[in-house]
Design a protein around this motif. Structure first.
Motif, PDB file in Angstrom:
ATOM      1  N   LEU A 215       0.852  -1.180   0.000  1.00 12.59           N
ATOM      2  CA  LEU A 215       0.000   0.000   0.000  1.00 12.59           C
ATOM      3  C   LEU A 215       0.891   1.234   0.000  1.00 12.59           C
ATOM      4  CD1 LEU A 215      -0.341   1.743   2.932  1.00 12.59           C
ATOM      5  CD2 LEU A 215      -1.503  -0.364   3.591  1.00 12.59           C
ATOM      6  N   VAL A 216       0.374   2.305  -0.580  1.00 11.00           N
ATOM      7  CA  VAL A 216       1.081   3.587  -0.627  1.00 11.00           C
ATOM      8  C   VAL A 216       0.285   4.615   0.158  1.00 11.00           C
ATOM      9  CG1 VAL A 216       1.890   5.486  -2.084  1.00 11.00           C
ATOM     10  CG2 VAL A 216       2.175   3.125  -2.860  1.00 11.00           C
ATOM     11  N   VAL A 217       0.951   5.310   1.073  1.00 10.06           N
ATOM     12  CA  VAL A 217       0.384   6.476   1.751  1.00 10.06           C
ATOM     13  C   VAL A 217       1.069   7.694   1.155  1.00 10.06           C
ATOM     14  CG1 VAL A 217       0.096   7.720   3.917  1.00 10.06           C
ATOM     15  CG2 VAL A 217      -0.071   5.221   3.893  1.00 10.06           C
ATOM     16  N   TRP A 265      -3.917   2.414  -2.786  1.00  5.40           N
ATOM     17  CA  TRP A 265      -3.484   3.808  -2.667  1.00  5.40           C
ATOM     18  C   TRP A 265      -4.334   4.564  -1.647  1.00  5.40           C
ATOM     19  CZ3 TRP A 265       0.687   5.818  -5.380  1.00  5.40           C
ATOM     20  CH2 TRP A 265       1.220   4.992  -6.376  1.00  5.40           C
ATOM     21  N   PHE A 266      -3.629   5.290  -0.765  1.00  6.31           N
ATOM     22  CA  PHE A 266      -4.267   6.220   0.159  1.00  6.31           C
ATOM     23  C   PHE A 266      -3.626   7.594  -0.019  1.00  6.31           C
ATOM     24  CE2 PHE A 266      -4.833   2.094   2.181  1.00  6.31           C
ATOM     25  CZ  PHE A 266      -6.163   2.135   2.592  1.00  6.31           C
ATOM     26  N   VAL A 334       4.391  -1.127   3.303  1.00  7.89           N
ATOM     27  CA  VAL A 334       3.981   0.269   3.113  1.00  7.89           C
ATOM     28  C   VAL A 334       5.109   1.113   2.530  1.00  7.89           C
ATOM     29  CG1 VAL A 334       3.022   2.321   4.234  1.00  7.89           C
ATOM     30  CG2 VAL A 334       2.415   0.041   5.075  1.00  7.89           C
ATOM     31  N   LEU A 335       4.733   1.935   1.547  1.00  9.35           N
ATOM     32  CA  LEU A 335       5.596   2.976   0.997  1.00  9.35           C
ATOM     33  C   LEU A 335       4.935   4.310   1.276  1.00  9.35           C
ATOM     34  CD1 LEU A 335       7.745   4.319  -0.849  1.00  9.35           C
ATOM     35  CD2 LEU A 335       6.341   3.642  -2.815  1.00  9.35           C
ATOM     36  N   CYS A 336       5.655   5.233   1.925  1.00  6.46           N
ATOM     37  CA  CYS A 336       5.132   6.568   2.246  1.00  6.46           C
ATOM     38  C   CYS A 336       5.842   7.623   1.404  1.00  6.46           C
ATOM     39  CB  CYS A 336       5.330   6.900   3.720  1.00  6.46           C
ATOM     40  SG  CYS A 336       4.403   5.862   4.860  1.00  6.46           S
ATOM     41  N   TRP A 358       6.665  -2.280   9.548  1.00  4.10           N
ATOM     42  CA  TRP A 358       5.478  -2.111   8.694  1.00  4.10           C
ATOM     43  C   TRP A 358       5.814  -1.258   7.472  1.00  4.10           C
ATOM     44  CZ3 TRP A 358       1.363   2.039   8.836  1.00  4.10           C
ATOM     45  CH2 TRP A 358       0.216   1.662   8.127  1.00  4.10           C
ATOM     46  N   ILE A 359       6.487  -0.150   7.685  1.00  2.00           N
ATOM     47  CA  ILE A 359       6.859   0.752   6.592  1.00  2.00           C
ATOM     48  C   ILE A 359       8.202   0.316   6.024  1.00  2.00           C
ATOM     49  CG2 ILE A 359       7.455   3.120   5.980  1.00  2.00           C
ATOM     50  CD1 ILE A 359       5.437   4.089   8.005  1.00  2.00           C
TER      51      ILE A 359
END
Length: 414
Positions: A215-217, A265-266, A334-336, A358-359
């Motif tokens: 998921l991408v934040v 995507w978020f 997670v990718l931020c 997590w990230i």
């Protein structure tokens, strides 16, 4: 969307932005009246009853408008004890609807004239008549009266009809509901109001995200969209006048991430939810579709709504939204993505420490092309402090997205 009131605990970077930009004077001058007195007394009082309000009324298509906000369906990872082997874990999602009285705001002429003056259009020789029309159109969602104690029926593609609402004191309803198990990861579902004409911005889209995957934040303002957050004039122009513009190179970079990792995507913005009709089409035009988080504040809540939203309590707000995503999808990788104008480094660093492992990657855009940015905000010392205790190979500061392609390619094997 942030339903709870934010505590005013501005971090150092936010205070610096506001002090250098002389924001308070701009905010008060640009504020039109939007009193709660314009809400019917019975609706206002009965809204205290919350989800069980017996006095709530169905929306009237002739006078009411409903915004359905896109969302993400997930499978709770902690609620499987009641299922036997033949049962599937049901999907569930947070459904958000905002209720308004159509075209009910105060006369905008004085506020439009004030914004034209604040942006310096009278001195620049620009066509103020065309500018005033654009400003008035974008300003309208901020001044339409919110509607507590309203509900609406919505239709699902399989023919099921459900009730969204009633709305609370902020004119918003938030419900966590289970949905059909007959879906798989990356499916989408369109949900429409009944009748459809009550929703001026169309159907909501539910994105289905399995427990595992990527998921991408992504922050929006000055990370993927030109907002010029440190500049009071920049914020006003980019919000109320200019054509929304993506950051150079970010659309193809996000397309690369989409093709390689197929993430959920978020999009996370500190902008008020009144900008949903402005930001959603922008995202759909330039970036992969996903869920958009915005803050639930409006002119009825605070006098300096817009610039305050973008510069006050940003770190606390973003951390709370990322915590919510973690509660939904704790097993995803997670990718931020963020930038240096606000508190993205601090918020992402905090989450990295709080949920170790997590990230998997954090990319921070170093913003150098906006007035009001300081050497301190782009300093190595700031980034090192924000990511203290976080492995150095997880976070990366960049100026051009071209620097990041190899880093994303390396995530494929993580």
């Amino acid at each position: 969307m942030d339903k709870a009131q934010q505590e005013h605990s501005e971090v150092e970077q936010e205070l610096d932005i506001r002090a250098r930009g002389e924001f308070p004077g701009t905010e008060v001058a640009a504020n039109p009246p939007a009193p709660r007195a314009s809400i019917p007394l019975l609706d206002d009082l009965s809204s205290y009853l919350g989800d069980h309000n017996p006095l709530a009324r169905e929306v009237d298509p002739a006078t009411d408008a409903v915004w359905l906000l896109d969302n993400t369906a997930y499978k709770p990872v902690h609620n499987t004890f009641h299922l036997n082997k033949a049962q599937q874990q049901p999907w569930q999602a947070e459904y958000i609807a905002a209720f308004f009285k159509m075209n009910s705001g105060e006369d905008l002429s004085k506020t439009v004239a004030d914004l034209v003056d604040k942006m310096g259009l009278n001195q620049s020789g620009e066509d103020t008549k065309e500018a005033e029309a654009t400003i008035a159109e974008r300003l309208q969602p901020f001044v339409d009266v919110i509607e507590p104690a309203r509900w609406v029926n919505v239709g699902f593609p399989d023919g099921e009809v459900r009730k969204f609402g009633p709305s609370g004191r902020d004119g918003i309803s938030i419900q966590t509901l289970e949905t059909s198990s007959d879906h798989k990861d990356d499916d989408t579902l369109a949900i429409s109001t009944i009748p459809p004409e009550v929703a001026p911005h169309g159907s909501m889209i539910t994105h289905f995200a399995a427990p595992e995957g990527w998921l991408v934040v992504s922050d929006i303002d000055d990370s993927i969209k030109v907002t010029m957050t440190p500049s009071k004039i920049g914020i006003l122009r980019s919000t109320f006048l200019s054509t929304p513009t993506p950051i150079t190179g970010m659309p193809p970079f996000y397309a690369h991430i989409e093709n390689l990792l197929s993430p959920t995507w978020f999009y996370l913005s500190a902008s008020p939810y009144n900008l949903y009709p402005f930001l959603r089409p922008f995202l759909h035009a330039h970036y992969p579709k996903g869920t958009l988080f915005l803050r639930s504040i409006s002119w009825m809540d605070i006098p300096d709504f817009l610039i305050a939203s973008l510069t006050q309590d940003v770190e606390a707000y973003k951390s709370a939204r990322i915590e919510k995503i973690h509660s939904w999808l704790p097993n995803r990788k997670v990718l931020c993505v963020g930038d240096s104008t606000q508190s993205d480094p601090e918020a992402y660093g905090d989450i990295c420490r709080r949920h170790e492992g997590w990230i998997k990657a954090v990319f921070i855009r170093k913003v150098t092309d906006v007035s009001g940015m300081t050497a301190e905000k782009n300093s190595d010392e700031r980034f090192e402090k924000a990511f203290r205790g976080v492995p150095r190979d997880i976070w990366k500061v960049f100026e051009s997205p071209e620097e990041l392609y190899k880093a994303v390619d390396a995530l494929k094997g993580v």
